[in-house]
Scaffold this motif. Structure first.
Motif, PDB file in Angstrom:
ATOM      1  N   TYR A  26      -1.580   5.258  -8.514  1.00 23.45           N
ATOM      2  CA  TYR A  26      -2.837   5.219  -9.309  1.00 23.45           C
ATOM      3  C   TYR A  26      -2.889   6.460 -10.566  1.00 23.45           C
ATOM      4  N   ARG A  61       2.788   1.916  -3.073  1.00 26.95           N
ATOM      5  CA  ARG A  61       1.959   2.659  -4.251  1.00 26.95           C
ATOM      6  C   ARG A  61       1.548   3.747  -4.052  1.00 26.95           C
ATOM      7  N   LEU A  98      -7.995   6.039  -0.794  1.00 25.05           N
ATOM      8  CA  LEU A  98      -6.827   6.705  -0.743  1.00 25.05           C
ATOM      9  C   LEU A  98      -6.553   7.215  -2.265  1.00 25.05           C
ATOM     10  N   GLN A  99      -7.577   6.855  -3.136  1.00 22.92           N
ATOM     11  CA  GLN A  99      -7.382   6.978  -4.634  1.00 22.92           C
ATOM     12  C   GLN A  99      -7.118   8.547  -5.021  1.00 22.92           C
ATOM     13  N   ILE A 140      -8.269  -4.593  -0.773  1.00 18.51           N
ATOM     14  CA  ILE A 140      -8.322  -3.517  -1.878  1.00 18.51           C
ATOM     15  C   ILE A 140      -7.264  -3.379  -2.532  1.00 18.51           C
ATOM     16  N   CYS A 141      -6.319  -3.081  -2.046  1.00 24.01           N
ATOM     17  CA  CYS A 141      -4.949  -2.824  -2.696  1.00 24.01           C
ATOM     18  C   CYS A 141      -4.176  -4.219  -2.987  1.00 24.01           C
ATOM     19  N   CYS A 145     -11.170   2.370  -3.695  1.00 23.86           N
ATOM     20  CA  CYS A 145     -10.173   2.793  -2.351  1.00 23.86           C
ATOM     21  C   CYS A 145     -10.036   4.106  -1.987  1.00 23.86           C
ATOM     22  N   CYS A 164      -3.112   8.779  -4.180  1.00 24.18           N
ATOM     23  CA  CYS A 164      -2.152   7.763  -4.591  1.00 24.18           C
ATOM     24  C   CYS A 164      -1.504   7.990  -5.777  1.00 24.18           C
ATOM     25  N   PRO A 183      -5.708  -4.432  -7.925  1.00 22.87           N
ATOM     26  CA  PRO A 183      -5.940  -3.445  -7.083  1.00 22.87           C
ATOM     27  C   PRO A 183      -7.515  -2.798  -7.447  1.00 22.87           C
ATOM     28  N   LEU A 184      -8.173  -2.877  -6.632  1.00 23.84           N
ATOM     29  CA  LEU A 184      -9.729  -2.182  -6.599  1.00 23.84           C
ATOM     30  C   LEU A 184      -9.597  -0.685  -6.537  1.00 23.84           C
ATOM     31  N   CYS A 185      -8.941   0.039  -7.245  1.00 25.25           N
ATOM     32  CA  CYS A 185      -8.791   1.365  -7.197  1.00 25.25           C
ATOM     33  C   CYS A 185      -9.749   2.256  -6.950  1.00 25.25           C
ATOM     34  N   PRO A 200      -0.267   0.837 -10.941  1.00 26.72           N
ATOM     35  CA  PRO A 200       0.013   0.535  -9.713  1.00 26.72           C
ATOM     36  C   PRO A 200       0.464  -1.000  -9.281  1.00 26.72           C
ATOM     37  N   VAL A 219       0.874  -1.228  -0.238  1.00 29.27           N
ATOM     38  CA  VAL A 219      -0.079   0.206  -0.013  1.00 29.27           C
ATOM     39  C   VAL A 219       0.864   1.274   0.045  1.00 29.27           C
TER      40      VAL A 219
END
Ligand code: SF4
Length: 310
Positions: free
Chosen positions: A173, A109, A166-167, A153-154, A164, A170, A159-161, A178, A106
């Motif tokens: 991303y 990235r 933090l998108q 998630i990450c 997320c 990040c 990764p399911l951006c 990523p 995490v």
């Protein structure tokens, strides 16, 4: 990746372990052989040995309690900075960062930190980032959220951006793919070793086993005598175990994979005569019925072979 059934099996093994040793002193007082026997099937046997040693130290030096400083936690066998940080944050609610595999991914990235995290400099950068991001409040929730984010998630490959939180900040991303972070471990050929196992079984059905040294692979577990070459197997059975061979039968080879090398195991079943003067009944070697042998701490391939012979 573990399959669902394997996960259930591992959870069942851990649950059995925790049920038996449900506080620090019960684990500290346990016989090391019993601890290893209960760990059989979980692999990474050093963890069981370290848990046991750590429990003894906690009883002797910390009144049977988990230490509450990073230094004292890291002084326990098997506990590194990340595990100690997790205990400080989750158990003692103090602000310490962690850096397990999920969190490394995490953070690498989030800040686009390139390089393999196993490299000292990269790891130092990640620790600095982990410390700088620590919140002042609700540290335990934050640490748990970091681990959960990495696990769900990450993830490493998908990764399911879009889901997320933090998108927006990040860097991986926003500017790259990523999946390029963190850099993979440089590839190295995994060495392949070979070993020959001597499975001596007498006419009473007993099997000869010896306890492995505490260090090295399968440390402290019970196994068959092993030799580098077949001719040494014969020499061992005739001259070291002093058994009278009736027949020698090769069994199907086993391929076992460790983290640092692969092992091809060539087992040989040696049927031999029972000898009331037979050697090797002491703390480190012995003739066991298969039922009794299966109660000892055993490497997975030894357990599989004994089960086959049962
Ligand atoms: S935005 Fe994507 S790459 Fe960045 S932390 Fe979230 S899941 Fe990972």
């Amino acid at each position: 990746m573990l399959q669902q059934t394997q996960v259930s099996t591992v959870i069942a093994y851990y649950t059995r372990f925790i049920d038996r040793y449900n506080d620090i002193s019960s684990l500290a007082n346990a016989d090391p052989d019993d601890v290893l026997a209960l760990w059989t099937g979980l692999g990474y046997y050093a963890r069981a040995r370290n848990l046991h040693k750590a429990a003894i130290i906690m009883v002797e030096k910390h009144h049977g309690e988990m230490p509450d400083t990073l230094e004292n936690l890291m002084a326990l066998p098997g506990i590194g900075r990340s595990t100690a940080g997790a205990i400080m944050a989750l158990a003692h609610k103090q602000a310490f960062p962690i850096l397990d595999g999920n969190v490394k991914r995490v953070l690498a990235r989030y800040n686009a930190i390139s390089g393999w995290p196993g490299k000292k400099q990269v790891e130092q950068n990640l620790w600095q980032l982990a410390e700088s991001l620590l919140p002042k409040k609700r540290v335990a929730n934050y640490i748990q959220a970091q681990m959960d984010l990495g696990a769900t998630i990450c993830t490493r490959t998908k990764p399911l951006c879009s889901h997320c939180p933090l998108q927006q900040d990040c860097k991986a991303y926003l500017y790259e793919d990523p999946r390029n972070y963190p850099s993979p471990k440089p590839k190295k050929e995994t060495p392949l070793r070979q070993t020959h196992w001597l499975i001596a079984q007498n006419t009473h059905g007993e099997i000869f086993l010896e306890k492995r040294p505490n260090h090295g692979i399968w440390g402290g577990l019970w196994s068959f005598p092993e030799k580098n070459e077949m001719k040494e197997v014969q020499f061992c059975s005739e001259h070291q175990l002093n058994i009278k061979t009736i027949s020698t039968t090769p069994m199907a080879p086993i391929h076992h994979v460790f983290t640092h090398f692969k092992l091809d195991i060539y087992p040989f079943l040696i049927q031999c005569e029972y000898n009331s003067q037979q050697i090797g009944d002491n703390n480190c070697t012995g003739w066991y019925t298969i039922r009794n042998a299966l109660r000892l701490g055993l490497p997975a391939p030894v357990k599989a072979l004994l089960t086959l012979l049962e």
